[in-house]
Design an enzyme around this catalytic site. Sequence first.
Site, PDB file in Angstrom:
ATOM      1  N   LYS A   6       0.627  12.331  -0.435  1.00 17.68           N
ATOM      2  CA  LYS A   6       2.028  12.285  -0.017  1.00 17.68           C
ATOM      3  C   LYS A   6       2.890  11.541  -1.036  1.00 17.68           C
ATOM      4  O   LYS A   6       3.967  11.997  -1.414  1.00 17.68           O
ATOM      5  CB  LYS A   6       2.129  11.627   1.366  1.00 17.68           C
ATOM      6  CG  LYS A   6       3.511  11.698   1.989  1.00 17.68           C
ATOM      7  CD  LYS A   6       3.473  11.658   3.507  1.00 17.68           C
ATOM      8  CE  LYS A   6       3.094  10.297   4.038  1.00 17.68           C
ATOM      9  NZ  LYS A   6       4.243   9.591   4.657  1.00 17.68           N
ATOM     10  N   SER A   7       2.407  10.390  -1.513  1.00 21.77           N
ATOM     11  CA  SER A   7       3.176   9.587  -2.476  1.00 21.77           C
ATOM     12  C   SER A   7       3.489  10.393  -3.734  1.00 21.77           C
ATOM     13  O   SER A   7       4.617  10.384  -4.240  1.00 21.77           O
ATOM     14  CB  SER A   7       2.380   8.344  -2.890  1.00 21.77           C
ATOM     15  OG  SER A   7       2.185   7.478  -1.810  1.00 21.77           O
ATOM     16  N   ARG A  51       7.148  12.127  -5.350  1.00 15.33           N
ATOM     17  CA  ARG A  51       7.567  11.756  -6.704  1.00 15.33           C
ATOM     18  C   ARG A  51       7.614  12.969  -7.628  1.00 15.33           C
ATOM     19  O   ARG A  51       8.464  13.045  -8.521  1.00 15.33           O
ATOM     20  CB  ARG A  51       6.626  10.679  -7.250  1.00 15.33           C
ATOM     21  CG  ARG A  51       6.845   9.306  -6.589  1.00 15.33           C
ATOM     22  CD  ARG A  51       5.618   8.406  -6.760  1.00 15.33           C
ATOM     23  NE  ARG A  51       5.825   7.035  -6.276  1.00 15.33           N
ATOM     24  CZ  ARG A  51       5.723   6.664  -5.004  1.00 15.33           C
ATOM     25  NH1 ARG A  51       5.450   7.571  -4.068  1.00 15.33           N
ATOM     26  NH2 ARG A  51       5.892   5.399  -4.657  1.00 15.33           N
ATOM     27  N   GLY A  56      10.025   7.244   5.274  1.00 13.03           N
ATOM     28  CA  GLY A  56      10.497   6.036   4.606  1.00 13.03           C
ATOM     29  C   GLY A  56      10.383   6.155   3.102  1.00 13.03           C
ATOM     30  O   GLY A  56      11.265   5.719   2.354  1.00 13.03           O
ATOM     31  N   SER A 112       5.830  -4.055  -2.194  1.00 12.96           N
ATOM     32  CA  SER A 112       6.252  -2.736  -1.712  1.00 12.96           C
ATOM     33  C   SER A 112       6.468  -1.792  -2.879  1.00 12.96           C
ATOM     34  O   SER A 112       7.356  -2.003  -3.706  1.00 12.96           O
ATOM     35  CB  SER A 112       7.553  -2.843  -0.908  1.00 12.96           C
ATOM     36  OG  SER A 112       8.117  -1.556  -0.722  1.00 12.96           O
ATOM     37  N   ASP A 171      -1.679   1.634   4.474  1.00 11.81           N
ATOM     38  CA  ASP A 171      -1.642   2.724   5.451  1.00 11.81           C
ATOM     39  C   ASP A 171      -2.974   2.923   6.169  1.00 11.81           C
ATOM     40  O   ASP A 171      -3.051   3.703   7.116  1.00 11.81           O
ATOM     41  CB  ASP A 171      -1.247   4.039   4.758  1.00 11.81           C
ATOM     42  CG  ASP A 171       0.232   4.055   4.391  1.00 11.81           C
ATOM     43  OD1 ASP A 171       1.025   3.408   5.102  1.00 11.81           O
ATOM     44  OD2 ASP A 171       0.588   4.707   3.402  1.00 11.81           O
ATOM     45  N   LYS A 207       6.418  -0.590   9.614  1.00 13.25           N
ATOM     46  CA  LYS A 207       6.141   0.793   9.218  1.00 13.25           C
ATOM     47  C   LYS A 207       6.780   1.738  10.248  1.00 13.25           C
ATOM     48  O   LYS A 207       7.682   1.355  10.982  1.00 13.25           O
ATOM     49  CB  LYS A 207       4.628   1.005   9.100  1.00 13.25           C
ATOM     50  CG  LYS A 207       4.037   0.376   7.828  1.00 13.25           C
ATOM     51  CD  LYS A 207       4.408   1.197   6.605  1.00 13.25           C
ATOM     52  CE  LYS A 207       3.716   0.713   5.348  1.00 13.25           C
ATOM     53  NZ  LYS A 207       4.030   1.583   4.199  1.00 13.25           N
ATOM     54  N   ARG A 214       2.622  -1.133  13.621  1.00 13.00           N
ATOM     55  CA  ARG A 214       1.277  -0.553  13.682  1.00 13.00           C
ATOM     56  C   ARG A 214       0.229  -1.541  14.184  1.00 13.00           C
ATOM     57  O   ARG A 214      -0.758  -1.130  14.788  1.00 13.00           O
ATOM     58  CB  ARG A 214       0.880  -0.012  12.304  1.00 13.00           C
ATOM     59  CG  ARG A 214       1.597   1.275  11.967  1.00 13.00           C
ATOM     60  CD  ARG A 214       1.193   1.824  10.609  1.00 13.00           C
ATOM     61  NE  ARG A 214       1.728   3.168  10.439  1.00 13.00           N
ATOM     62  CZ  ARG A 214       1.866   3.768   9.259  1.00 13.00           C
ATOM     63  NH1 ARG A 214       1.523   3.150   8.152  1.00 13.00           N
ATOM     64  NH2 ARG A 214       2.342   4.990   9.188  1.00 13.00           N
ATOM     65  N   ARG A 230      -0.018   8.101  11.798  1.00 15.60           N
ATOM     66  CA  ARG A 230      -1.299   7.435  11.532  1.00 15.60           C
ATOM     67  C   ARG A 230      -1.892   6.812  12.796  1.00 15.60           C
ATOM     68  O   ARG A 230      -3.113   6.769  12.955  1.00 15.60           O
ATOM     69  CB  ARG A 230      -1.140   6.405  10.414  1.00 15.60           C
ATOM     70  CG  ARG A 230      -0.718   7.050   9.099  1.00 15.60           C
ATOM     71  CD  ARG A 230      -0.925   6.177   7.886  1.00 15.60           C
ATOM     72  NE  ARG A 230      -0.121   6.671   6.767  1.00 15.60           N
ATOM     73  CZ  ARG A 230      -0.468   7.682   5.977  1.00 15.60           C
ATOM     74  NH1 ARG A 230      -1.609   8.326   6.158  1.00 15.60           N
ATOM     75  NH2 ARG A 230       0.326   8.064   4.993  1.00 15.60           N
TER      76      ARG A 230
END
EC number: 2.5.1.19
Length: 443
Positions: free
Chosen positions: A28-29, A33, A101, A174, A326, A353, A357, A400
């Site tokens: 996903k990251s 990008r 996010g 972060s 995560d 998050k 969580r 998640r």
Amino acid sequence: MSHSAEPLPMTARRSGPLTGEAQVPGDKSISHRALILGALSVGETHITGLLEGQDVLDTAAAMRAFGAQVERLGEGEWRVNGVGVGGFAEPEGVIDCGNSGTGVRLIMGAMATTPITATFTGDASLSRRPMGRVTDPLELFGCEVTAREGKRLPLTIKGASEPVPVRYKTPVASAQIKSAVLLAGLNAPGETVVIEAEPTRDHTERMLAGFGAAITTETTAEGHVIILKGRPELKPQPVAVPRDPSSAAFPVAAALIVPGSEIRVPGVSRNPTRDGLYVTLLEMGADIRFENQREEGGEPVADLVVRHGPLKGVTVPAERAASMIDEFPILSVIACFAEGTTVMQGVHELRVKESDRIDAMAVGLRANGAEVVDTQDTMTVHGKGGLDGGATCATHLDHRIAMSFLVAGLASHQPISVDDGGPIATSFPDFLPLMRGLGAQID
């Protein structure tokens, strides 16, 4: 999945051995990008293995709104014709980032140093999340931010017409803050510098370098320092997106806790800044082999072979938290099936998050018979080698959390249900068919 779907309750039941191959989705990251850097390049970027979850599709739509041509050629195969650094056009409508996010924070960074105005919104979960931690450093570049109380979405950014370079020390670990500042720095003159107390996931730096930006990293007395030269011409690149280690965590966990299981998970990113869960599982005694280790798209990749076996409790140090932020929800499930106490330190970031969580997992696991103690910054699970089950867990619109409890139900004595499995589509659209294909009973 639309942004306002009806709740979709799901139940997982104790399953026989899980076997076969789990082709988890693209990372996903890296998917976010790839689309954004493609849009900031001049020319055509070809992407394969893109995650086609709702979060990434929302980022693709946003890049179109800013003037890039983004088209889907086939499954996971996309083409982006970019507008270049500083070339974003002012969008006609509001940019809806759904549940993402990562998406909203990276895109805010990418447009903050361009003289255009954009308004960002998101779903109920995203609209509760703090944006000040990203907009505060972006304002240093000269942009103007108007937001709801608490610096939350919806939020409007008037981009800087004469941006200045920024030197910024991140207040929390972060990758999203760091990446937003670096993307903003692309269209600022001179050098933009980000200083982190400890390194976070480094996909942005790796990919910026791959697209031709002059970016260096060094460790000094101040910490981990990243230096970006502004106003580069980014050159389009083919991007082969490796498979997501955070998504792989769910079938891996299921194989570790369901007796008799053995599965293969090919092509998973072994990026050291994302590897904390796998380091921890090996310490717990997990039977995981990393085969066919190689590099794809600047990222280390391996095939995972995972077998069920006995696990023991461990302490996860706070400095490892950033590399597995995560994965704590699914680790808390695995810890219930280990013998002994697992202590997770440095987990305060999980409280902001998609949901809190820590609280969501602690409440749900206790309802299913686990012994869990949580503080602001730690979560402790007293593992008994199993879980009773029998309860329905609230997911708080968090993908998640939903997947973690469904995995737990595959090995608990009684079934475990979740109130809404719909959000799973944000990161892992094929979660159900993939898990069922291995032998999981989820309905």
